[in-house]
Design an enzyme around this catalytic site. Structure first.
Site, mmCIF file in Angstrom:
data_model
loop_
_atom_site.group_PDB
_atom_site.id
_atom_site.type_symbol
_atom_site.label_atom_id
_atom_site.label_comp_id
_atom_site.label_asym_id
_atom_site.label_seq_id
_atom_site.Cartn_x
_atom_site.Cartn_y
_atom_site.Cartn_z
ATOM 1 N N TYR A 104 0.811 -1.296 -0.069
ATOM 2 C CA TYR A 104 0.006 -0.134 0.064
ATOM 3 C C TYR A 104 0.771 1.286 0.011
ATOM 4 O O TYR A 104 0.245 2.393 -0.022
ATOM 5 C CB TYR A 104 -0.950 0.066 1.153
ATOM 6 C CG TYR A 104 -2.046 0.895 1.095
ATOM 7 C CD1 TYR A 104 -3.314 0.697 0.354
ATOM 8 C CD2 TYR A 104 -1.968 2.181 1.851
ATOM 9 C CE1 TYR A 104 -4.367 1.426 0.401
ATOM 10 C CE2 TYR A 104 -2.786 3.096 1.799
ATOM 11 C CZ TYR A 104 -4.270 2.689 1.268
ATOM 12 O OH TYR A 104 -5.181 3.619 1.121
ATOM 13 N N LYS A 138 -1.747 -14.296 2.762
ATOM 14 C CA LYS A 138 -1.863 -14.881 1.569
ATOM 15 C C LYS A 138 -0.565 -15.698 1.583
ATOM 16 O O LYS A 138 0.199 -15.608 0.428
ATOM 17 C CB LYS A 138 -2.147 -13.782 0.317
ATOM 18 C CG LYS A 138 -2.720 -14.589 -0.843
ATOM 19 C CD LYS A 138 -3.904 -15.138 -0.657
ATOM 20 C CE LYS A 138 -4.446 -15.970 -1.797
ATOM 21 N NZ LYS A 138 -5.613 -16.897 -1.852
ATOM 22 N N ASP A 182 -8.720 -14.314 1.536
ATOM 23 C CA ASP A 182 -9.845 -14.383 0.870
ATOM 24 C C ASP A 182 -11.013 -15.250 1.459
ATOM 25 O O ASP A 182 -12.086 -14.959 1.590
ATOM 26 C CB ASP A 182 -9.647 -15.044 -0.521
ATOM 27 C CG ASP A 182 -8.499 -16.250 -0.409
ATOM 28 O OD1 ASP A 182 -8.086 -16.485 0.676
ATOM 29 O OD2 ASP A 182 -8.086 -16.750 -1.539
#
Length: 348
Positions: free
Chosen positions: A121, A168, A201
Site C-alpha cells: 500500500y 496470503k 480471501d
C-alpha cells in the site's frame, strides 16, 4: 485539575468542512477540554502539508476529514504521506453494530488492526517500459513484530481475547510468510489470547457468512485497507466507521469515507464517522467521561432515526443530526461502547 489538549484539525476536502464543523460543535457542547489548531486542506497547496506535520508532531494529536486522492495519476496520497511522516504504524478501526441501522447482521463487534507503514500500500512503483509496471511490497520483521504486539495487546484487553491474522502466505511465501512468523513469535507471549491464521480471501467469505466468529483481526497494509471497508458494510457503511492511526509519538484520527464532492455544500453529509473518530481520540487521552457521553448521544440519535441523514435512510441534514446529538448529550451516560485505545503507546 483536568488536562487541556491542543489538537491539529484538518477539515479536509468536499464535505470535510461541514462534518468537521459538526465535530467542533459537539465537542464544545460537551465541554471537552480541547483547543483546535486548524489548517486548510493540503490537497491543492502542498506547502500546507509541512505545517500540518509540524503541528501534529508538536501537539501529538490530530483529527482530519477526508482528503481527495486522484485515481491513477497525480502525486502520492496525502493520507499515506501523513501516516509515513508521523510514524503512525497502527491503523485501528472498530466496527460495532448500531441499533436502528438495518443490516444483515446484529451484534457485530470487531476490531480491525492494520499495519500502516509498509507492504503493497505504500505506493512504491516503477515503470519498466514496454507496457510493464513493477509494484514493490516490502515486509520487515521490525514492523511486523510491532503491529503484532499492538494487536495482541489489544486482544488481551477485550473480553473474548481472540485474534485472527489474515494472510496470503500460500502464494507470497516470503513476504506474508515473514509476517506470519512474527505473529507466531508474538503469540507465544500471549497464551491467554486465542490465536488463529486464515487466508485473507477466506476471511472475507467468513466475514460475510458469520462475522460474529471474529473479534480482533490483524492485517498487513493493503489487505487491511480493503477488508476494513467490508467490515464497515456489516454495520451500515463507512458513514458509521471511525478510525485511529497510532504511533509512538503521535496519533491521528479520521473519517475514512470519501470527500463526496457530489454532495459538498448541500448540508446533507453524515458527520457520525468523524464525531466517533473524535470519541476514539478522547479515549486515547483518557477523557472517558466525555467520550462516553458523546458516543451514547450519537448512538441514541441513530437509534431513533428521526434526524439521521439520507445514507442511513433518514431525511435529516448535517445540522439537524448535529443538533440532535447535542440535545442527546443531556441523557444519563452509560458505559463505554467503542474500545479504549489505552493499549496504544499513548503518552497520557
Amino acid at each position: 485539575m483536568k488536562p487541556h489538549f491542543i489538537v491539529t484539525l484538518v477539515p479536509g476536502d468536499g464535505i470535510g468542512p461541514e462534518i468537521a464543523s459538526a465535530l467542533v460543535k459537539v465537542f464544545q457542547a460537551a465541554s471537552v477540554p480541547i483547543t483546535w489548531d486548524p489548517y486548510n486542506s493540503p490537497t491543492d497547496d502542498r506547502s500546507t502539508l509541512k505545517a500540518i506535520v509540524e503541528s501534529a508532531r508538536k501537539h501529538r494529536l490530530m483529527i482530519k476529514g477526508p482528503l481527495a486522492t486522484p485515481i491513477a495519476e497525480g502525486p502520492r496520497s496525502i493520507n499515506v504521506t501523513l501516516r509515513s511522516a508521523l510514524g503512525l504504524y497502527a491503523n485501528v478501526r472498530p466496527c460495532k453494530s448500531f441499533a436502528g441501522v438495518e443490516s444483515r447482521w446484529d451484534g457485530v463487534e470487531l476490531l480491525i488492526v492494520r499495519e500502516n507503514t509498509e507492504g503493497a500500500y505504500t505506493g512504491i512503483e516503477h515503470d519498466r517500459g514496454q507496457g510493464k509496471v513493477e509494484a514493490v511490497k516490502i515486509v520487515t520483521a521490525a514492523a511486523s513484530m510491532r503491529i503484532a504486539e499492538y494487536a495482541f495487546r489489544a486482544a488481551s484487553h477485550r473480553p473474548r481475547r481472540t485474534l485472527a491474522v489474515a494472510h496470503k502466505a500460500n502464494i507470497m511465501k516470503k513476504a506474508d510468510g515473514l509476517f506470519l512468523q512474527c505473529c507466531r513469535e508474538v503469540a507465544r507471549k500471549y497464551p491467554a489470547v486465542s490465536y488463529r491464521e486464515i487466508l485473507v480471501d477466506n476471511c472475507c467469505l467468513q466475514l460475510v457468512l458469520d462475522p460474529q466468529q471474529f473479534d480482533v483481526l490483524l492485517f498487513q497494509n493493503l489487505y487491511g485497507d480493503i477488508v476494513s471497508d467490508l467490515c464497515a458494510g456489516l454495520i451500515g457503511g463507512l458513514g458509521l466507521a471511525p478510525s485511529a492511526n497510532i504511533g509512538a509519538e503521535c496519533a491521528m484520527f479520521e473519517a475514512v469515507h470519501g470527500s463526496a464532492p457530489d454532495i459538498a455544500g448541500q448540508g446533507i453529509a453524515n458527520p457520525a464517522a468523524l464525531i466517533l473518530s473524535g470519541v476514539l481520540l478522547l479515549r486515547h487521552v483518557n477523557l472517558h467521561r466525555e467520550a462516553n457521553r458523546i458516543e451514547q448521544a450519537v448512538r441514541s440519535v441513530i437509534g431513533h432515526r428521526e434526524a439521521t441523514t439520507g445514507d442511513l435512510g433518514g431525511n435529516g441534514t448535517t445540522t439537524s443530526f448535529t443538533n440532535a446529538v447535542i440535545e442527546a448529550l443531556h441523557e444519563p451516560a452509560k458505559e463505554s461502547l467503542l474500545p479504549s485505545l489505552a493499549v496504544s503507546e499513548s503518552p497520557w
